[in-house]
Design a protein around this motif. Structure first.
Motif, short mmCIF file in Angstrom:
data_model
loop_
_atom_site.label_atom_id
_atom_site.label_comp_id
_atom_site.label_asym_id
_atom_site.label_seq_id
_atom_site.Cartn_x
_atom_site.Cartn_y
_atom_site.Cartn_z
N ASP A 58 0.86 -1.17 0.00
CA ASP A 58 0.00 0.00 0.00
C ASP A 58 0.90 1.23 0.00
O ASP A 58 1.46 1.62 1.03
CB ASP A 58 -0.90 0.00 1.24
CG ASP A 58 -1.91 1.14 1.22
OD1 ASP A 58 -1.78 2.03 0.34
OD2 ASP A 58 -2.82 1.14 2.06
N LEU A 59 1.07 1.83 -1.16
CA LEU A 59 2.00 2.95 -1.31
C LEU A 59 1.43 4.26 -0.78
O LEU A 59 2.09 5.29 -0.88
CB LEU A 59 2.40 3.09 -2.78
CG LEU A 59 3.11 1.87 -3.36
CD1 LEU A 59 3.47 2.11 -4.82
CD2 LEU A 59 4.37 1.54 -2.55
N LYS A 60 0.23 4.20 -0.23
CA LYS A 60 -0.32 5.38 0.42
C LYS A 60 0.00 5.40 1.91
O LYS A 60 -0.45 6.30 2.64
CB LYS A 60 -1.83 5.44 0.21
CG LYS A 60 -2.23 5.67 -1.24
CD LYS A 60 -3.73 5.79 -1.41
CE LYS A 60 -4.11 6.05 -2.85
NZ LYS A 60 -5.57 6.18 -3.04
N THR A 61 0.76 4.41 2.38
CA THR A 61 1.14 4.34 3.79
C THR A 61 2.66 4.44 3.91
O THR A 61 3.40 4.03 3.01
CB THR A 61 0.69 3.01 4.42
OG1 THR A 61 1.42 1.93 3.81
CG2 THR A 61 -0.80 2.80 4.20
N PRO A 62 3.15 4.99 5.04
CA PRO A 62 4.60 5.07 5.25
C PRO A 62 5.29 3.71 5.18
O PRO A 62 6.39 3.60 4.64
CB PRO A 62 4.72 5.70 6.63
CG PRO A 62 3.45 6.48 6.81
CD PRO A 62 2.40 5.67 6.12
N SER A 63 4.64 2.68 5.72
CA SER A 63 5.28 1.37 5.71
C SER A 63 5.39 0.81 4.29
O SER A 63 6.37 0.16 3.93
CB SER A 63 4.49 0.40 6.59
OG SER A 63 3.16 0.23 6.10
N GLY A 64 4.36 1.08 3.46
CA GLY A 64 4.41 0.62 2.08
C GLY A 64 5.50 1.31 1.30
O GLY A 64 6.25 0.67 0.54
N VAL A 65 5.64 2.63 1.50
CA VAL A 65 6.70 3.38 0.80
C VAL A 65 8.07 2.93 1.29
O VAL A 65 9.00 2.78 0.50
CB VAL A 65 6.51 4.89 1.03
CG1 VAL A 65 7.71 5.66 0.49
CG2 VAL A 65 5.23 5.37 0.36
N SER A 66 8.19 2.68 2.61
CA SER A 66 9.46 2.22 3.15
C SER A 66 9.88 0.89 2.54
O SER A 66 11.05 0.68 2.17
CB SER A 66 9.36 2.09 4.67
OG SER A 66 10.54 1.56 5.22
#
Length: 363
Positions: A58-66
């Motif tokens: 989920d690239l809308k969450t910090p964990s997804g982007v990380s």
């Protein structure tokens, strides 16, 4: 070993152009990891997704982007197809990714490109080929240009352009040690496909409206014709020796009333005579007539028929992957042939990172 063995690609799942370009990279041996979104609205595109490992983030969450950035830090290529500014807003734009991996090739697949008045606008294949001048020349005289599937914009002018850009950037990196951003815009790629046409117009050999020139159906010896069974044959007998063979095959070679090949005023008569002749036999009967003749005549096959054509079968031009018949990888290599395609396989970010050791930094 395949041609792109060792090249690591992170692909953000999208619509047709990006997956097609990444399919080509995977076919040539790159290790492509496709990142899908939870409950993605992107429709699976079958063969275009082959040869991948897939993860869900989920690239809308910090964990997804990380998690994405952890993949990017070890990748050679990142492919994304968002509208301009979206990746930056989500936190993984080129500046962020390049700061953590200076060798990264950051490939951006869009319709209108990263700048210009239309950059942020929505569009589809037909819009890009319309504005680039690739659509107007298509079709019959006196008729509007047709919707020619999505070959010109999405595939040739989009995904294939993306793949070429990525490969060129990888070659450049070998000399400079640094990656760069590749702006692959379908409107540019579709325009690029009109290079020959612009040359033909400049030289005066392409002067008329659609459907009246040599290669757009205007010439009766370069067109398609209906056969007795309602199927079609394609004729491309441009050169005089091929044209002569066409006339012999049609039984028209001894007709003194037939207009000359390049008598434009006589083209309607030629077209009528050709159409009448082709209507006397079935498509496959004409294929047999011209089978051993260099007349540049071929049966028009459907996509489902093409894999069974003797030439295509002899070259293994189609393969079956997960029960689906589809085109085989191309082009072919003498030393580093492509491996047989495989269906996509779900995995995890941790599993990918385990298989992608950190690059060793030379001091």
């Amino acid at each position: 070993m395949t041609a792109l063995a060792g090249i690591r690609v992170v692909e953000l799942a999208g619509l047709v152009p990006g997956p097609f370009g990444c399919m080509m990279l995977a076919d040539l041996g790159a290790d492509v990891v496709q990142v899908s979104r939870p409950e993605s609205r992107v429709v699976p595109v079958g063969p275009l997704d082959r040869g991948r490992r897939t993860v869900t983030l989920d690239l809308k969450t910090p964990s997804g982007v990380s998690s994405l950035l952890s993949l990017v830090s070890r990748a050679d290529v990142l492919v994304e197809g968002f509208r301009p500014g979206v990746a930056e807003r989500l936190g993984f734009g080129p500046s962020v990714c390049s700061a953590m991996n200076s060798r990264l090739v950051y490939a951006r697949m869009t319709g209108w490109g990263q700048d210009g008045p239309l950059a942020s606008r929505a569009g589809h294949d037909i819009d890009y080929i319309a504005v680039s001048g690739a659509l107007d020349p298509l079709g019959h005289a006196g008729s509007p240009p047709p919707a020619p599937l999505n070959y010109l914009g999405d595939l040739a002018g989009g995904g294939m352009l993306l793949a070429v850009g990525v490969l060129a950037a990888l070659v450049s990196r070998e000399h400079t040690g640094r990656g760069q951003v590749v702006d692959a815009a379908m409107v540019d790629g579709a325009g690029l496909l009109t290079a020959f046409l612009h040359g033909a117009m400049a030289s005066g050999i392409w002067t008329g409206p659609r459907g009246s020139n040599l290669l757009d159906g205007g010439a009766p010896f370069y067109d398609t014709y209906s056969t007795a069974d309602g199927q079609y044959v394609a004729v491309g007998a441009i050169e005089p020796q091929f044209y002569a063979a066409l006339l012999r095959g049609l039984g028209l070679d001894s007709d003194p009333s037939l207009p000359g090949q390049h008598d434009v005023a006589g083209w309607p008569v030629l077209r009528s005579r050709f159409a009448t002749a082709f209507a006397t036999r079935t498509r496959d009967e004409w294929a047999e007539v011209f089978d051993a003749v260099d007349a540049c005549v071929a049966p028009v096959l459907s996509p489902s028929e093409a894999p069974d054509h003797p030439h295509m079968k002899s070259r293994s031009s189609f393969v079956t992957v997960d029960g689906v018949t589809q085109p085989a990888p191309a082009p072919r290599f003498s030393r580093t042939p492509a491996a047989p395609p495989s269906p996509p396989v779900a995995t995890t970010v941790d599993a990918v990172l385990d298989s992608w050791p950190r690059p060793q930094i030379e001091i």
